[in-house]
Scaffold this motif. Structure first.
Motif: not given
Length: 615
Positions: A264-288
């Motif tokens: 995953x390559x990016x530093x833009x605000x919208x990319x960072x926001x999506x990446x942080x959501x991904x990081x938050x949900x990754x350890x869970x079992x939630x449907x994405x």
């Protein structure tokens, strides 16, 4: 005043750049009495050509970085309020550090864009960019660099400093220098470029009544009373504060890379926001539920999410729902028992069973029929499935990641998607932005794809031309990252070893790319590429997608455009012909998939099939 260096890792590309800069041992001694010379790489003209305007997007670019125009008086007002709120010393420190960051970022961009640049010109690019950015007019008195022995000395005269003008207007003349942000810029640029801490000081300043500002730069350990300067710079290990290692907050460093090593390559605000959501949900079992246009990288996000989850060692099974005929969807998802239908000579598991204990990625889930949707809903709710032709339920433990390029809420309203399944999938939605909304990532993605495809195809290119960088920064990218990836791969193949990739290497894409760029000549005048008479003659056409403009060149759609714009009072082609062309265009974009084409046009699959048969 320096702090303990950070142990956090920087971005890999930044580390490579730093090693490259520290590894240079070529001797360089320069002494010039007036301005920088015109020769060398990058030249003043090449730097000026990096300015690109994209007014339709509200973007201005300089050396691949987004910029903004701000009135000098507004800058002065901000500066004055900082001084009044914080006091002179604290405001000076803050503005000096802001300048430091700006200089460090410019150094990173210049070195990456011109990796073969000579030392004198790479260093000269800093003052030249400072002038292009409207801060000051720089006159060179002397500068010396000898990387072999670590020698550095630089002396300039600054004329017409914007910071001085605003300081004098607000506070009058005084006994202290006032070019705080500009001093920070010079120190940040030189330090980051040379790989060691360089500090500039103002020996004379117009804010103190002198005719011009005279500044001198030397390595920090060669100044007396360096603690005074460091109190304002507060470098905190200057490399960790520079661009080369400051991207920790804007990456997904804690997420492991997918097994195929795609990043995953990016530093833009919208990319960072999506990446942080991904990081938050990754350890869970939630449907994405991943949403976004085609080509934005939904599958890569899904693979990264799986790799960061607790089931990373279990299977990741992917299925593009749009590629399956409706009569095979259920068999592919839930499996088949022997004898269930003609040709079913053996039992086989479906995707749900194969993904047991791991992750099932369902791409383009909106293309599934209502029958398949209802069975997926039951599988998610009950945790069990039945094979086609089977009678015994089979327990499955699967984490589902679904993806779609259409608005599922509208699909629900239109009756094409089950509302209960939508809510079951929409537990944790993540929207992936199109490339035109994350243009700050384009230079990073270009470099990443250049390295990837150069390695794959055994090529060695010298980088990108300024013209190509500007064109890609202002291009609309209907195909998003997938389109950029294909363009760079095409350029890697077409360009020769040691050659700079240019627009001409992108074959038929080159013309549409060049039609988007508005740049700056070395004389400071705006220069736009020549557009066709039809494009420039239509005010609304400039905001259209390049792919759409290409489609309008065909007679049927061109006639429709003339009729809609009022250039023609009568529609000179039949509605059937226009409709057929739209259907064919959707089929091209969907790769020949009728269901996906129907989704694009808001039609049923049968309606699209009927029109294709009639052609």
């Amino acid at each position: 005043m320096t702090r303990t260096p950070s142990n956090k890792p920087g971005r890999p590309a930044d580390e490579e750049f730093l090693k490259q800069m520290l590894g240079r041992k070529k001797r360089l001694l320069v002494d010039r009495a007036s301005q920088f010379g015109a020769s060398g790489l990058p030249s003043a003209e090449q730097l000026a050509e990096t300015v690109a305007f994209a007014p339709e997007d509200g973007n201005i670019w300089l050396c691949g970085q987004r910029m903004m125009l701000l009135q000098g008086s507004a800058f002065g007002a901000i500066r004055r309020e900082l001084i009044e709120a914080l006091g002179f010393d604290r405001a000076r420190g803050l503005l000096t550090r802001i300048g430091w960051q700006a200089g460090a970022r410019d150094a990173a961009q210049v070195s990456e864009q011109w990796p073969q640049g000579d030392h004198a010109s790479l260093y000269s690019a800093g003052p030249r960019l400072h002038m292009l950015e409207g801060m000051v007019n720089v006159e060179v008195v002397r500068f010396e660099i000898d990387s072999g022995v670590g020698h550095f000395y630089s002396e300039f005269l600054w004329h017409n400093s914007l910071e001085d003008d605003e300081h004098i207007a607000a506070f009058g003349l005084g006994g202290e220098p006032a070019c705080w942000m500009e001093i920070g810029y010079a120190s940040g640029y030189a330090s980051s470029l040379l790989g060691r801490l360089v500090v500039f000081r103002e020996q004379e300043c117009r804010a103190m009544g002198h005719q011009a500002c005279r500044i001198v730069g030397k390595p920090a350990d060669q100044w007396d009373d360096i603690d005074v300067d460091l109190a304002y710079l507060d470098p905190s290990d200057f490399l960790s504060r520079s661009t080369y290692a400051s991207g920790i907050e804007t990456t997904v460093a804690d997420l492991k890379e997918p097994a195929d090593s795609k990043q995953l390559v990016g530093i833009s605000a919208s990319f960072v926001a999506a990446s942080q959501l991904l990081q938050r949900v990754a350890p869970t079992q939630a449907t994405v539920l991943l949403t976004g246009e085609s080509g934005v990288g939904k599958e890569l996000f899904a693979r990264t999410l799986h790799q960061a989850s607790a089931c990373r060692d279990m299977p990741l099974v992917a299925l593009n729902c749009a590629t399956l005929p409706e009569n095979l969807v259920e068999a592919e998802l839930f499996g088949v028992e022997r004898g269930a239908f003609t040709g079913a000579d053996r039992s086989r598991p479906g995707r749900f069973e194969r993904a047991h204990g791991g992750t099932l990625f369902l791409d383009e889930i909106a293309t599934l029929g209502l029958s398949a949707q209802s069975k997926i809903l039951r599988a998610l709710q009950e945790g069990e499935i039945e094979r086609v032709g089977g009678t015994a339920p089979i327990k499955v433990n699967v984490r589902v990641i679904a993806a779609t390029n259409v608005d599922l809420r509208r699909e629900v309203e239109a009756g094409r998607f089950r509302e209960d399944l939508f809510y079951r999938l929409n537990v944790f939605p993540i929207h992936l932005p199109p490339l035109r909304e994350r243009r700050e990532d384009i230079p990073l993605l270009m470099s990443y794809f250049l390295r990837t495809f150069s390695l794959r195809h055994g090529r060695q290119l010298a980088g990108f031309s300024t013209r190509l960088v500007n064109a890609l920064l202002t291009y609309r990218f209907p195909g998003n990252i997938r389109e950029l990836q294909n363009l760079i791969e095409r350029g890697v193949i077409a360009a020769g070893d040691g050659e700079v990739m240019d627009v001409v290497h992108l074959a038929e894409a080159g013309a549409s790319l060049m039609a988007t760029a508005i740049g700056l000549t070395s004389q400071g005048r705006l220069s736009a590429a020549q557009r066709s008479e039809k494009t420039t003659g239509t005010p609304s056409a400039s905001a259209e997608d390049d792919s759409v403009m290409g489609a309008l060149a065909e007679p049927a759609l061109e006639s429709l455009q003339d009729f809609v714009s009022g250039r023609q009072r009568v529609l000179s082609t039949s509605l059937e012909e226009i409709e057929l062309r739209l259907v064919r265009l959707a089929m091209e974009r969907s790769g020949g998939n009728i269901t996906a084409a129907a989704q694009m046009l808001g039609m049923s699959r049968a309606q699209v099939s009927y029109r294709l048969k009639g052609s």
